[in-house]
Enzyme design. Sequence first.
Site, PDB file in Angstrom:
ATOM      1  N   GLU A 163       0.809  -1.221   0.000  1.00  0.00           N
ATOM      2  CA  GLU A 163       0.000   0.000   0.000  1.00  0.00           C
ATOM      3  C   GLU A 163       0.837   1.264   0.000  1.00  0.00           C
ATOM      4  O   GLU A 163       0.483   2.245  -0.645  1.00  0.00           O
ATOM      5  CB  GLU A 163      -0.965   0.024   1.195  1.00  0.00           C
ATOM      6  N   ALA A 180     -10.759   0.611   3.620  1.00  0.00           N
ATOM      7  CA  ALA A 180     -10.132   1.837   4.126  1.00  0.00           C
ATOM      8  C   ALA A 180      -9.003   1.514   5.098  1.00  0.00           C
ATOM      9  O   ALA A 180      -7.985   2.201   5.139  1.00  0.00           O
ATOM     10  CB  ALA A 180     -11.173   2.715   4.800  1.00  0.00           C
ATOM     11  N   PHE A 214      -6.789  -0.618   4.918  1.00  0.00           N
ATOM     12  CA  PHE A 214      -5.517  -0.944   4.278  1.00  0.00           C
ATOM     13  C   PHE A 214      -4.709   0.326   4.004  1.00  0.00           C
ATOM     14  O   PHE A 214      -3.503   0.273   3.790  1.00  0.00           O
ATOM     15  CB  PHE A 214      -5.720  -1.776   3.004  1.00  0.00           C
ATOM     16  N   HIS A 235     -11.718  -5.011   9.752  1.00  0.00           N
ATOM     17  CA  HIS A 235     -12.208  -4.791   8.389  1.00  0.00           C
ATOM     18  C   HIS A 235     -13.579  -4.118   8.375  1.00  0.00           C
ATOM     19  O   HIS A 235     -14.292  -4.197   7.380  1.00  0.00           O
ATOM     20  CB  HIS A 235     -12.333  -6.114   7.635  1.00  0.00           C
TER      21      HIS A 235
END
Lengths: 326, 318, 342
Positions: free
Chosen positions: A56, A80, A82, A125
């Site tokens: 990322e 989001a 990540f 998550h």
Amino acid sequence: MAREIPYIAAVQEAIRVEMERDPSVVFYGQDVAPSDEDPLVQAFGRERVRVSPISETAEIGMAVGLALAGYRPVVELLMAEFMLVAMNQVVNEAPRLRYMSGGQVKVPAVFKAGYGFTAGWAGQHTGSIYGMFMGFPGLKIALPSTPADAKGLMATAIRDDNPVCYLINYLLVLEHGDVPEGEYTVPFGEAAVRRSGSDVTIVATGWTVGRALAAAETLAGEGIEAEVIDPRTLNPLDTATILSSVEKTGHLVLVDQGTRHGGASAVIAAEVAEHGFTSLKAPIAQVTALDVTVPYSEPMEAFVLPNEEKIAGKVRQVLGEAPVAA
Amino acid sequence: MDADVAIGLLRTMWRIRCFEERVVQLKRSLQVHGLIHLSIGGEGVAAAVCGRLRDDDAVYSGHRAHGHAIAKGAPIDRLMAELMGRSDGVCRGLGGSMHLVDAEHGFMGATGVVGGNLPLALGTALTHHLQEADRVTVVFFGDGAVQAGHFNESINLAALWRLPVIFVCENNGFAEFTSREEHSTIERVSDVVAPYGFERTTVKGSDVPAVWEAFGGFLDAARGGEGPFLLECLTYRRRGHYEGDQQKYRDAAAEQEWAERDPVAQLTRRALDEGWIDDEAAAAIEAEAGEAIEEAVRFARESPFPEPAITAELVYAR
Amino acid sequence: MQELDNDRLVWMFTQMLRIREFEERVKRTFEDHPGVIRGHTHLADGAEASIVGSLATMAPGDQLMATYRCHGYPIALGTDTKSIMAEIYGRKSGLCGGYGGSMHLVDPSRGFLGTSGIVGQGIPQATGAAWGAQLRGQGQVVLGFFGDGASKQGAFHESLNLASLWKLPIVYVMENNNYNVSTRSEQEDANAANGEPLSVKAAAYSMPGVTVDGGDPIAVYETVGAAADRARKGEGPTLVESKVYRLSAHGNIIAPPGVPLHYPEHEAITTFGNREEYEAALRGDPVPRFRARLVEQGALAPERADEIAQEVHEEMDAAVKFALDDPYPEPEAAARADFVYA
Ligand SMILES: Cc1ncc(C[n+]2csc(CCOP(=O)(O)OP(=O)(O)O)c2C)c(N)n1
Ligand SMILES: Cc1ncc(C[n+]2csc(CCOP(=O)(O)OP(=O)(O)O)c2C)c(N)n1
Ligand SMILES: [Mg+2]
Ligand SMILES: [Mg+2]
């Protein structure tokens, strides 16, 4: 011409339309089109549509570099959370470079991610973490709540000359709605009044817009007319629309899928408290997620989240309360 | 390397040297404020690398960026004005020493977060690849950035997508106050990228002709769309990590040792030996640079501080 | 490293079977009891040999950390499968009380310090645990499990550098199944794209890097065991690349509440149309392969193997039944302040 398509398809459509319109738009991310058969790859080729490693920081930083050099990257980040492993690029590079360069450069990049997947994905998550991005001037935040907005805000995000966190709500992906065909944009910084009413203003984003509208229907049966406002973008934030609604209703209930402290609704509450105090007939109230990590098990997960009953209950409470001392 | 090249490089190096020595004074007298990192001792890398680039090539740098900006062609008067926080600064006084940008000359920016520039460089290299342009991206970073995760993310991606980017590591053996052996078991940065199978080499940063040659080879290939490459330059940090650093963690180099590691002195000696310049010409190059810097300081002093109001319009591009 | 006598080999086989059967029950739950499992589950079928071979090297006090693909480890460590299944079903008696679910199993009492649902982020945590082991000075090691994709996460690089520098007692076990969800390694990894094993990355940290057939529990045991011995002696970390094939899709389908979840086919088929790759993997399935080997070498009588299978079957029946019958937690338990802050 509009036709009904799901929210998720509207997002994809916006990307496709914008890629057709502007050859400087590139789209990449993890699992973006690993197969050459993918329609986007077929349409735009492997150079502009890429699958990238689980990196990322590099993925987002690279978007910044593409943007500095004149491209308009859209990075698929899936969730989001990540972005959190690349926080430096999201909040400390992308939004600051223009300013620090004295306006020489611009960073038109879209960080596309989902949030709020309170569907049993447990603590890492499911977050609704948009509020934390509000503290970074230079970074825009779009939170579409309808398929049409999903398309229009994505197109605007791509055309915008600044970094944008474009956050889809995962609970809405299969919601259908009318979406205009072809090029379609929705301006940033213009709230949508989803329902008008004169008794109370409810501000909600993303998935909670639907919950607020459902609560408003229930309340209408009791003779309470709620105005439901969806800011659509948190940055820029259309405080004018919220303030003028509060001027009319005198009551404000804020709904937020995120946690209570340090969140978006707290920022809106502060704006209204400062600039709309004399309009208020009762204290501002917030219906937010509890300040806990979202638990996995269904009954606990539901307990943590805002819902129609909590919103309606809070409205009744606010309307029953004594006026704010002037 | 010939006379013209050597003289050009010496000019650039002296400009960097004089600029930074002047900044030392200005910092002490509080005319330059904030955190200042100097590259005295490493000028040869900036000069030899940027000296081969065009304006439409992109350069990224980090916290120790003055030399790279000067060598890439950023105007020294506006750089000085930036360091002094003036409105005629390259960034209108909003960036300062660690955030120099001069887009016009392809100096795409310096970032203050160690290694934060690496992925940015990949993005720019990707645009050059997409445009099939013969433009090249260079990213400067220190040995300290190599241990950061984004270094590895960037190396993998650059190698996977064969991007026309040249990683230039200035390995001065220190990250702040800590020496390299306390940060990694691998002494040479070029060995860290060994598993990724791209071309890499290590040269002495004080040997300016060596930097010039090594970088030139990579540059030609990168212009042809090849990449990535890594050039490691072993440099010597003459001053502390930042201005004000007491440097209790290391022994000062003897003057003799410094003379051996000083790229300016070395290249001057070579130029004299080759007969490219004489003593007089050597002194003139230095003097010219000194004068240019004085002129830059005058320019900066005359430039007003920015209006506080200019800031809002710069937060978002319209 | 301990000799693997017949008892130990049979123990290993049994654990592999237990993991396989457990994962199959999880998968079947989506059909047999729709709606009971929510969110996202990731199965370890295909990696049983790698997990068991690795965990068989553990000595008392050793620890491990893993990823969201985490059911197999606690099963082999002896955590009650009832409580694991109950956690996955979101029930009150679940291993984490229903707070964590499939991706966040943890059993510190058995050395399983936990997982991260965020790719790569368990690697530095395992590295920190190894520092703890070094500080304790009792020759203990930590096993840090992660996927091939995670090696492109910056945290991998930062952690391996530090572990090598500080000679931390850790074995990094990369379970290389050649996929990150539906992306193949050669699409995202420069080494894979070059046809190299991913263990070559270890050279960047002056650390040994070895590649092992993760379908062969004995090979894994020997490789991880040698690395663990090295770590115990204070000689530092090793990167072990264990090559496995995941026999299910990355996870169940991703869908909002209300849409029935299920397991799709493997991405080799759904994304790349390569059924042959998948079928070849099935032919090399490590579980029957190990059984055949043990039978052939006389370590396990076929009748005993059948008995074990029957016992495992019954155990998993009981786990499913227990989890189905177990109540959900009280909703208000979500607000437990003592879980938000210790
Ligand atoms: C991510 C990050 N961590 C820490 C710092 C503080 N810091 C500034 S410079 C520096 C040392 C960098 O060393 P190196 O990359 O070798 O460059 P050098 O200063 O030697 O030129 C550190 C640790 C920072 N700016 N960013
Ligand atoms: C930082 C981060 N990025 C993306 C994801 C989404 N994601 C979950 S699993 C996965 C694939 C990981 O691949 P690998 O490391 O090879 O492990 P495997 O699932 O194959 O066991 C991805 C991309 C994530 N969880 N965290
Ligand atoms: Mg250094
Ligand atoms: Mg994998």
